[in-house]
Write an enzyme that holds these catalytic residues in place. Structure first.
Site, PDB file in Angstrom:
ATOM      1  CG  ASN A   1      -2.849  11.756   1.250  1.00 36.49           C
ATOM      2  OD1 ASN A   1      -2.240  10.829   0.711  1.00 36.49           O
ATOM      3  ND2 ASN A   1      -2.605  12.111   2.491  1.00 36.49           N
TER       4      ASN A   1
ATOM      5  NE  ARG B   1      -0.803   1.893   3.435  1.00 38.55           N
ATOM      6  CZ  ARG B   1       0.280   2.634   3.604  1.00 38.55           C
ATOM      7  NH1 ARG B   1       1.416   2.114   3.992  1.00 38.55           N
ATOM      8  NH2 ARG B   1       0.236   3.935   3.379  1.00 38.55           N
TER       9      ARG B   1
ATOM     10  CG  ASP C   1      -3.171   7.865  -2.502  1.00 41.08           C
ATOM     11  OD1 ASP C   1      -3.117   8.285  -1.334  1.00 41.08           O
ATOM     12  OD2 ASP C   1      -2.886   6.702  -2.831  1.00 41.08           O
TER      13      ASP C   1
ATOM     14  CB  CYS D   1      -2.198   8.268   5.789  1.00 41.26           C
ATOM     15  SG  CYS D   1      -2.350   6.675   4.953  1.00 41.26           S
TER      16      CYS D   1
HETATM   17  C1  RUB Z   1      -1.942   5.766   1.491  1.00 43.15           C
HETATM   18  C2  RUB Z   1      -1.918   7.247   1.471  1.00 43.15           C
HETATM   19  C3  RUB Z   1      -0.567   7.906   1.383  1.00 43.15           C
HETATM   20  C4  RUB Z   1      -0.207   8.139  -0.082  1.00 43.15           C
HETATM   21  C5  RUB Z   1       1.242   8.588  -0.257  1.00 43.15           C
HETATM   22  O1  RUB Z   1      -3.232   5.207   1.428  1.00 43.15           O
HETATM   23  O2  RUB Z   1      -2.930   7.909   1.445  1.00 43.15           O
HETATM   24  O3  RUB Z   1      -0.590   9.150   2.028  1.00 43.15           O
HETATM   25  O4  RUB Z   1      -0.391   6.944  -0.828  1.00 43.15           O
HETATM   26  O5  RUB Z   1       2.115   7.575   0.162  1.00 43.15           O
HETATM   27  P1  RUB Z   1      -3.399   3.607   1.491  1.00 43.15           P
HETATM   28  P2  RUB Z   1       3.624   7.490  -0.406  1.00 43.15           P
HETATM   29  O6  RUB Z   1      -2.793   3.152   2.785  1.00 43.15           O
HETATM   30  O7  RUB Z   1      -4.873   3.386   1.405  1.00 43.15           O
HETATM   31  O8  RUB Z   1      -2.665   3.027   0.289  1.00 43.15           O
HETATM   32  O9  RUB Z   1       4.254   8.822  -0.127  1.00 43.15           O
HETATM   33  O10 RUB Z   1       4.236   6.368   0.380  1.00 43.15           O
HETATM   34  O11 RUB Z   1       3.544   7.189  -1.864  1.00 43.15           O
END
Ligand code: RUB
Length: 311
Positions: free
Chosen positions: A203, A17, A193, A124
């Site tokens: 996000n 994820r 995201d 998150c």
């Molecule tokens: C993850 C989420 C993160 C972004 C960025 O959601 O919202 O803030 O994906 O992450 P989920 P990164 O847990 O539902 O996948 O900076 O690691 O790409």
């Protein structure tokens, strides 16, 4: 070697994820698929790769890093299976390396925004945001990161685990404590995201509430996002789909049975309008959200949206 179906399943059930990790895992799965297809028929090879592309694309709908990674891998023209295979391997390796470099660069750029003694709130679990905390901490800055629990999947636990392993002081709070806590916060940094053409941020659900609370308290709200998190399709007027996940993540099946008329809604992401975002830190620099159009058009290129190569 993990099969493509296994990777797709892991993305779906969130074992893999976070937008960056999803993109790298998908690129790697495409590479392994290309390596494993046994045929000398180019059409058959291309067909199998297109199927792999669709399987991975259909895992989760919101993180634009996924289609952007898949399209980057599939951008090839070839006259033979071997040529196609090598092009896909090279594209996947290049995407993964660029993605890893991007978060490092975001860490370096973002750390300049953090002052000694700062308390930074995050929501998150974002590896792009974490690279900023890590870089600032390694520079000797005394920081404290406030992590929200992030209901219902508790990605905040992953964040505090990262912070704990890096030795960075951290405080875990409930999502509902964000506004109460904001008066102790100097800066908010979250991941992405997707970023739309008008600079709005998609996000983890709750991000927009964090942004509102930051705005009210005059706390800077920063987003850390690699350029492949910008959404080309929004340039053509399309919306980013917000994933609706299973109600059982919010309420146990037993309780759902107890209240059969109750509707449980579980959107996984939300939209933070660009007016609440002070800056987006990308690997090509810190930009105002209003520059999203330029990133999509000039950096990513229109062709990202077009069917390219073997697609
Ligand atoms: C993850 C989420 C993160 C972004 C960025 O959601 O919202 O803030 O994906 O992450 P989920 P990164 O847990 O539902 O996948 O900076 O690691 O790409």
């Amino acid at each position: 070697m993990t099969t493509l179906t296994e990777t797709a399943e892991k993305i779906k059930n969130m074992e893999i994820r976070g937008a960056g990790r999803i993109a790298r895992a998908a690129a790697n799965a495409m590479k392994e698929e290309a390596m494993s297809i046994e045929t000398a028929d180019l059409e058959e090879f291309n067909k199998r790769m297109r199927e792999a592309y669709t399987t991975l694309l259909n895992t989760r709908p919101t993180a634009v890093s996924l289609p952007n990674a898949l399209k980057a891998v599939m951008r090839y023209r070839a006259d033979s299976v071997e040529e196609a295979r090598q092009a896909i391997i090279a594209n996947a390796d290049a995407f993964i390396a660029a993605s890893e470099n991007a978060v490092k660069r975001i860490g370096e750029i973002g750390a300049r925004r953090i002052k000694d003694g700062d308390t930074i709130l995050t929501h998150c679990n974002s590896s792009a945001a974490f690279h900023i905390f890590e870089a600032a901490f390694k520079q000797g800055k005394d920081i404290n990161v406030v992590a929200t629990e992030t209901r219902p999947r508790q990605q905040g636990y992953i964040t505090v685990d990262f912070l704990h392993k890096a030795g960075i002081p951290a405080t875990l709070i409930l999502d509902s404590a964000v506004r109460y806590y904001m008066k102790k916060v100097d800066l908010v940094i979250v991941g992405a995201d997707a970023i739309t053409v008008n600079g709005s941020l998609i996000n983890k659900v709750g991000t927009s509430q964090v942004a509102l609370a930051a705005n009210e308290a005059r706390v800077s709200f920063i987003c850390a996002a690699e350029t492949y998190k910008f959404s080309p399709k929004t340039l053509f007027g399309e919306m980013v789909e917000i994933e609706e996940r299973d109600p059982s993540e919010v309420l146990s099946p037993e309780l759902q049975k107890k209240w059969p008329n109750l509707k449980v809604s579980n959107p996984a992401f939300d939209i933070t309008p660009h007016k609440y975002i002070d800056m987006i830190i990308t690997e090509i620099g810190a930009i105002p959200p209003e520059m999203a159009y330029w990133v999509i058009k000039d950096k990513l290129g229109w062709e990202l949206e077009e069917a390219a190569g073997g697609i």
